[in-house]
Design a protein around this motif. Structure first.
Motif, mmCIF file in Angstrom:
data_model
loop_
_atom_site.group_PDB
_atom_site.id
_atom_site.type_symbol
_atom_site.label_atom_id
_atom_site.label_comp_id
_atom_site.label_asym_id
_atom_site.label_seq_id
_atom_site.Cartn_x
_atom_site.Cartn_y
_atom_site.Cartn_z
ATOM 1 N N UNK A 69 0.823 -1.204 0.000
ATOM 2 C CA UNK A 69 0.000 0.000 0.000
ATOM 3 C C UNK A 69 0.858 1.255 0.000
ATOM 4 N N UNK A 70 1.929 1.258 0.797
ATOM 5 C CA UNK A 70 2.836 2.410 0.826
ATOM 6 C C UNK A 70 3.459 2.632 -0.548
ATOM 7 N N UNK A 71 3.936 1.579 -1.166
ATOM 8 C CA UNK A 71 4.549 1.713 -2.487
ATOM 9 C C UNK A 71 3.548 2.244 -3.512
ATOM 10 N N UNK A 128 -5.992 -4.555 -8.538
ATOM 11 C CA UNK A 128 -4.964 -5.401 -9.141
ATOM 12 C C UNK A 128 -3.655 -4.656 -9.354
ATOM 13 N N UNK A 129 -3.703 -3.318 -9.358
ATOM 14 C CA UNK A 129 -2.504 -2.521 -9.592
ATOM 15 C C UNK A 129 -1.566 -2.551 -8.389
ATOM 16 N N UNK A 130 -2.126 -2.660 -7.177
ATOM 17 C CA UNK A 130 -1.318 -2.551 -5.958
ATOM 18 C C UNK A 130 -0.230 -3.616 -5.897
ATOM 19 N N UNK A 131 -0.555 -4.905 -6.012
ATOM 20 C CA UNK A 131 0.522 -5.902 -6.005
ATOM 21 C C UNK A 131 1.428 -5.794 -7.222
ATOM 22 N N UNK A 132 0.897 -5.299 -8.337
ATOM 23 C CA UNK A 132 1.706 -5.163 -9.549
ATOM 24 C C UNK A 132 2.814 -4.124 -9.368
ATOM 25 N N UNK A 184 1.588 7.315 -6.580
ATOM 26 C CA UNK A 184 0.520 8.218 -6.983
ATOM 27 C C UNK A 184 -0.868 7.635 -6.926
ATOM 28 N N UNK A 185 -1.018 6.401 -6.439
ATOM 29 C CA UNK A 185 -2.335 5.782 -6.364
ATOM 30 C C UNK A 185 -3.044 6.192 -5.075
ATOM 31 N N UNK A 186 -4.377 6.215 -5.135
ATOM 32 C CA UNK A 186 -5.199 6.557 -3.973
ATOM 33 C C UNK A 186 -6.270 5.487 -3.787
ATOM 34 N N UNK A 187 -6.600 5.165 -2.537
ATOM 35 C CA UNK A 187 -7.494 4.028 -2.282
ATOM 36 C C UNK A 187 -8.882 4.187 -2.885
ATOM 37 N N UNK A 188 -9.348 5.422 -3.069
ATOM 38 C CA UNK A 188 -10.698 5.629 -3.607
ATOM 39 C C UNK A 188 -10.794 5.249 -5.079
ATOM 40 N N UNK A 189 -9.668 5.331 -5.799
ATOM 41 C CA UNK A 189 -9.720 5.162 -7.251
ATOM 42 C C UNK A 189 -8.821 4.058 -7.790
ATOM 43 N N UNK A 190 -7.908 3.535 -6.972
ATOM 44 C CA UNK A 190 -6.942 2.566 -7.481
ATOM 45 C C UNK A 190 -7.625 1.272 -7.901
ATOM 46 N N UNK A 194 -9.144 -10.527 0.082
ATOM 47 C CA UNK A 194 -8.496 -10.711 -1.214
ATOM 48 C C UNK A 194 -7.972 -9.407 -1.787
ATOM 49 N N UNK A 195 -8.146 -8.296 -1.045
ATOM 50 C CA UNK A 195 -7.661 -7.003 -1.520
ATOM 51 C C UNK A 195 -8.602 -6.319 -2.482
#
Length: 483
Positions: free
Chosen positions: A96-98, A112-116, A103-109, A307-308
């Motif tokens: 999540x920190x990375x 699948x992008x987070x682990x990538x 530039x990602x935000x939890x409302x819009x991310x 599952x994220x």
């Protein structure tokens, strides 16, 4: 001249005599938080440990941009303290920190992008800071310090931006205080509430009940008028229905998801199989059939959260299944009107405001009583309102919901929001329905007030050993490993 943050950032933990509850239990006259601060779209598995760190990282990048230091930054180091450090990998805090730094935000991310993003960092040793400026980065640049806790709150984070010569150009301390709320070091002496005066402020349940008597309005109507300090009535209703739509979609995704959940436990997803069985069974005379559907709804949400996936904090991710499960119960077994959804969420939001202001919704601060207990009380109040309960009956429903979750520990096995969290949401959703129906069968009079129970929850959390507060160092987390 290098930009320097407050000295508390350079000396974590030096602030003494102040805790989150002590500083933030009152919002000040005429001020309150919005229900949309309690119901927020994010991603799993944790509002405090995933959503909060992502917001903090994004806020740090925003600070770098405003200070003109983004393109001077060569590396960033991050330290996660206390509960964050203890469960950082299991809760996805590092990823999540990375993502937030990218530039990602939890409302819009895209979930699948987070682990990538983390995978690309491992492969390339690079991270697009703010999505535009490549910097050197390694997974180990996010350091987990679970054995050290900052004085203000256990979920502390320290960010440092360094130039190509290794000099610290900017640093900032943030705290993830529950439900995705984040404070930086300059905000910890100020109330969490937004600086907007509302027509009907209330800081206790007694004050809320007095307002209903004085105005003749229901709890939901009072909250709606307050929400109109930020947005129009139609917009409030529309956004609440939008929140409900995200909740409903999360239930639907959870009821179709199969396989195992991420993490070493290899927990099997059960909601899809249970959904198939309930759909295949035709005996509508089973008196407990409705409760099985409620359990299914809650487990579906929390499997999706584990599952994220995309969820709504209600008021946290760890307890995200309870409000949607009881709302689905309302739509399937009580009434299918949109007005009932709005009334439910406004009423539940009022209870959440009281708990957040006078106690805590953070499992890392007060244990799971602050997460599942709060959500149970909110859902019970919302259902009591839809069932036609008086304000006094609604207050009673919320009181029952919290009272019978007092002392609930937060002891996730392996730092994963899976065991006991998923089943616990199903049990609490049924408990919320029981609480609401008990309350509306009564006359609203009861011996223990909601205010007293909230105070008790806060005191119980203060007395609770840290190992039982989202560290995976006590309770089931230890017992299962030892077995």
């Amino acid at each position: 001249m290098p930009h320097r943050a407050h000295r508390s950032a350079r000396r974590p933990g030096r602030r003494t005599g102040a805790t989150f509850s002590a500083l933030h239990r009152t919002a000040g006259p005429g001020v309150t938080i919005s229900v949309f601060d309690l119901f927020r779209v994010g991603i799993g598995p944790s509002s405090s440990h995933t959503v909060g760190p992502m917001r903090a990282a994004a806020a740090f990048v925003d600070r770098l941009k405003s200070a003109g230091l983004l393109h001077d930054t060569a590396t960033i180091s991050v330290e996660l303290y206390g509960s964050l450090g203890a469960t950082g990998h299991g809760h996805g805090s590092v990823e999540a920190v990375l993502a937030g730094l990218a530039g990602e935000r939890p409302e819009t991310v895209d979930p699948d992008v987070v682990p990538a993003i983390a995978a690309r960092v491992r492969e390339t040793g690079r991270l697009p800071l703010g999505g535009v400026h490549p910097i050197a980065c390694a997974i180990d640049d996010v350091v987990l310090l679970g054995g050290t806790k900052l004085a203000f709150h256990t979920n502390g984070m320290l960010f440092r931006a360094k130039d190509i010569d290794g000099r610290v150009r900017f640093e900032r301390t943030y705290y993830s205080i529950g439900g995705g709320f984040v404070l930086d070091e300059d905000e910890i002496d100020r109330p969490v509430a937004a600086s907007v005066a509302v027509p009907h402020p209330f800081h206790t349940a007694d004050e809320l009940l007095a307002l209903t008597r004085a105005t003749g309005r229901s709890i939901a109507e009072l909250v709606l008028v307050n929400e109109m300090s930020w947005r129009g009535a139609d917009q409030v209703r529309g956004e609440l229905l939008g929140i409900w739509d995200v909740m409903r979609q999360c239930v639907d995704r959870g009821m179709t998801g199969t396989g195992v959940l991420p993490g070493a436990l290899r927990v099997r997803r059960r909601a899809a199989a249970l959904h198939e069985r309930l759909c295949a069974e035709s005996d509508e005379r089973d008196p407990l059939r409705a409760m099985e559907w409620v359990t299914l709804y809650a487990m579906a949400v929390n499997e999706e959260n584990a599952a994220g996936g995309r969820v709504v904090t209600a008021p946290t991710n760890g307890a995200a299944g309870i409000v949607p499960a009881v709302l689905n119960y309302v739509r399937r077994f009580v009434t299918d009107s949109d007005a009932s959804v709005v009334e439910f969420l406004l009423t539940a939001g009022a209870i959440g405001q009281l708990i957040k202001e006078n106690a805590s919704i953070s499992g890392a601060e007060v244990g799971c009583q602050g997460e599942v207990g709060s959500a149970c009380a909110m859902a019970a109040a919302g259902l009591a309102a839809v069932l036609g309960g008086t304000p006094e009956q609604i207050e009673n429903a919320a009181e029952i919901g919290i009272e019978h979750n007092l002392g609930l520990t937060c002891d996730p096995i392996g730092g994963l929001v899976q065991i006991p969290c998923i089943e616990r949401n199903g049990i609490a959703a049924v408990k919320a329905i029981t609480a609401a129906r008990m309350a509306v069968r009564g006359d609203g009079r009861h011996h223990v007030s909601l205010d007293k129970v909230i105070q008790t929850m806060r005191a119980t959390g203060a007395d609770m050993l840290d190992k039982y507060k989202e560290t995976s160092r006590g309770g089931l987390a230890v017992a299962v490993v030892e077995c």
